[in-house]
Design a protein around this motif. Sequence first.
Motif, PDB file in Angstrom:
ATOM      1  N   ARG A 123       0.893  -1.173   0.000  1.00 28.69           N
ATOM      2  CA  ARG A 123       0.000   0.000   0.000  1.00 28.69           C
ATOM      3  C   ARG A 123       0.920   1.209   0.000  1.00 28.69           C
ATOM      4  O   ARG A 123       1.855   1.268   0.807  1.00 28.69           O
ATOM      5  N   ILE A 124       0.673   2.148  -0.870  1.00 24.83           N
ATOM      6  CA  ILE A 124       1.529   3.341  -0.900  1.00 24.83           C
ATOM      7  C   ILE A 124       1.078   4.283   0.221  1.00 24.83           C
ATOM      8  O   ILE A 124      -0.069   4.746   0.234  1.00 24.83           O
ATOM      9  N   LYS A 173       6.231  -7.620  -7.056  1.00 20.05           N
ATOM     10  CA  LYS A 173       6.058  -6.332  -6.392  1.00 20.05           C
ATOM     11  C   LYS A 173       7.381  -5.575  -6.298  1.00 20.05           C
ATOM     12  O   LYS A 173       7.464  -4.395  -6.635  1.00 20.05           O
ATOM     13  N   LEU A 202       6.809  -2.684  -8.979  1.00 17.49           N
ATOM     14  CA  LEU A 202       6.448  -1.467  -8.228  1.00 17.49           C
ATOM     15  C   LEU A 202       7.701  -0.782  -7.680  1.00 17.49           C
ATOM     16  O   LEU A 202       8.000   0.364  -8.010  1.00 17.49           O
ATOM     17  N   ASN A 203       8.429  -1.488  -6.817  1.00 14.46           N
ATOM     18  CA  ASN A 203       9.537  -0.820  -6.134  1.00 14.46           C
ATOM     19  C   ASN A 203      10.703  -0.502  -7.076  1.00 14.46           C
ATOM     20  O   ASN A 203      11.374   0.526  -6.904  1.00 14.46           O
ATOM     21  N   HIS A 240       3.440  11.777  -3.098  1.00 16.34           N
ATOM     22  CA  HIS A 240       4.496  10.857  -2.651  1.00 16.34           C
ATOM     23  C   HIS A 240       5.847  11.405  -3.101  1.00 16.34           C
ATOM     24  O   HIS A 240       6.151  11.441  -4.295  1.00 16.34           O
ATOM     25  N   GLN A 253      11.613  10.829  -0.460  1.00 18.97           N
ATOM     26  CA  GLN A 253      11.357   9.774   0.532  1.00 18.97           C
ATOM     27  C   GLN A 253      11.765   8.400  -0.029  1.00 18.97           C
ATOM     28  O   GLN A 253      12.394   7.600   0.653  1.00 18.97           O
ATOM     29  N   LYS A 302      17.993  -0.874  -0.827  1.00 17.10           N
ATOM     30  CA  LYS A 302      16.859  -1.144  -1.716  1.00 17.10           C
ATOM     31  C   LYS A 302      17.280  -1.632  -3.103  1.00 17.10           C
ATOM     32  O   LYS A 302      16.609  -2.452  -3.716  1.00 17.10           O
TER      33      LYS A 302
END
Length: 479
Positions: free
Chosen positions: A227-228, A291, A295-296, A364, A368, A376
Amino acid sequence: MRLSTRTLDQLPPDVARPSYDRSAVRQGVVHLGIGAFHRAHQAVVFDDALTSGDMRWGVTGVSLRSAGVRDQLVPQDGLYTVVVRDGTAETARIIGAVRDVLVAPENPQAVIAAIAAPDTHLVTLTITEKGYKLDRTAGGLLRDDPDVAHDLSSLDAPRTAAGFIVAGLAKRRAQGLSPITVVSCDNLPDNGHLLREAVLAMASAHDTDLASWIDQTIAFPATMIDRIVPATTPEDIGALVDRLGLEDQAMVKAEPFLQWVIEDRFSGERPDFEALGVQLASEIAPWEMAKLRLLNGAHSAIAYLGGLAGDQFVHEFVARDTGRRFVEALWDEAETTLIPPPGLDIPAYRAKLMARFSNPALQHRTRQIAMDGSQKLPQRLLATVRDRRAKGEEVDALALGVAAWMRWQAGKTDAGQAFLVDDPIADSLAEASKGGPAALLSVLGVELDEKAQAKIAEYLEILEQEGARAAILRVGTLA
Ligand code: NAI
Ligand code: CS2
């Protein structure tokens, strides 16, 4: 006037609030790292469980570092608002699942006691990637870290998540209490396995019998969580006062989307997750790869490229055709490395991701997401590059994403604005930057073949000379 049990009645009627008796809630969950994400994701699921009448799933939140969240939540009796923003639509819901917040450095014994309480069935974690204190190059715990070294020598007053878990489990075992399940909810690949290794390494340093008991008794299921949830700003808190008529210092904002897939392996009581919309799966890797890499992976590439070019927010990057085309190109490359999760339609998933990134109301910040890049990049972009090269496939948009992270280490935007690189190993990265791509990769313990390194180096040069916007236009054009 603050939001609290006493002021709940004053809320406007369209704000959803706990319909259950909060005084009847039992605290079945101890959550380590009560940041924004937990409050907008797992705590919402536990709140749904309480609403369904299963009163076992109240949360004791633990902050391993500062008192900030405790000071926001405790004066509000643990109540806070989740504001869900979708374009111009907005809903507000008060969550009642969090019953208490402990600040570990102030009272480590209270945290151990919470884990060892008879009512506790789950320990969940969102402590950020760096909070696991894992040596990603050599494997095992970061033994040079002062907190790890402290906990390896004594668990009387632990400082690390692994230390608290071991001390809590030791107490449960000594008291003959039921086993519990420990669930990492951080964006790490095979998060359950990594946490288990950290806990076993910590336990082995103190008591090998305890370590084998944990090994045989305690489940550490892997999870994919999504969830963002951008960091809350003072403006968000100010805007909510107008909506609620009350001040809520602990509010969080999120998108409508929420997904949680948990490996179906538990060593104690659990909520009826399926009824709560949480998926249980025998294998998590396909879900977490999709994911992390789609996404990331795109998020990190957007954070560095957009951040260098002056985009403050993710939605600004994908509002431009060139930005969207870049993200699609990156996904085309990443997609060939995935094991499609059963029942997941990847083209539909991609379309949904693009729509989620485009949500302008989330605000967003690229800054951040750019944080903690060293923790990451390996799972978001570098593993994808490695897997493509292993199959003899070229890398292009992915190489630009990696090069943008490298360029970021210079601490200067394309317009010449200086910023601080926010990373636990920022000093080593700054030093390695002088040695170019190979030196930076070696700090992360990652090896890539010559072809991939050459493409990354080529893009790094373009970024240095022409900037991020121009570099994005080169994707698909280099030899
Ligand atoms: P946050 O900044 O609001 O909270 C971070 C929490 O981690 C705080 O409790 C902080 O004290 C703790 N922490 C930070 N460094 C630590 C360290 N070295 N040792 C121990 N604890 C430490 O961040 P947020 O939004 O709650 O995200 C936390 C994590 O949740 C992310 O790093 C990610 O792994 C996961 N996550 C976040 C999502 C999001 O959209 N915010 C979505 C999916 C996963
Ligand atoms: C983001 C994630 O901050 C970041 O690095 O990429 O927190 C992202 O918002 C979540 O993983 C979405 O589930």
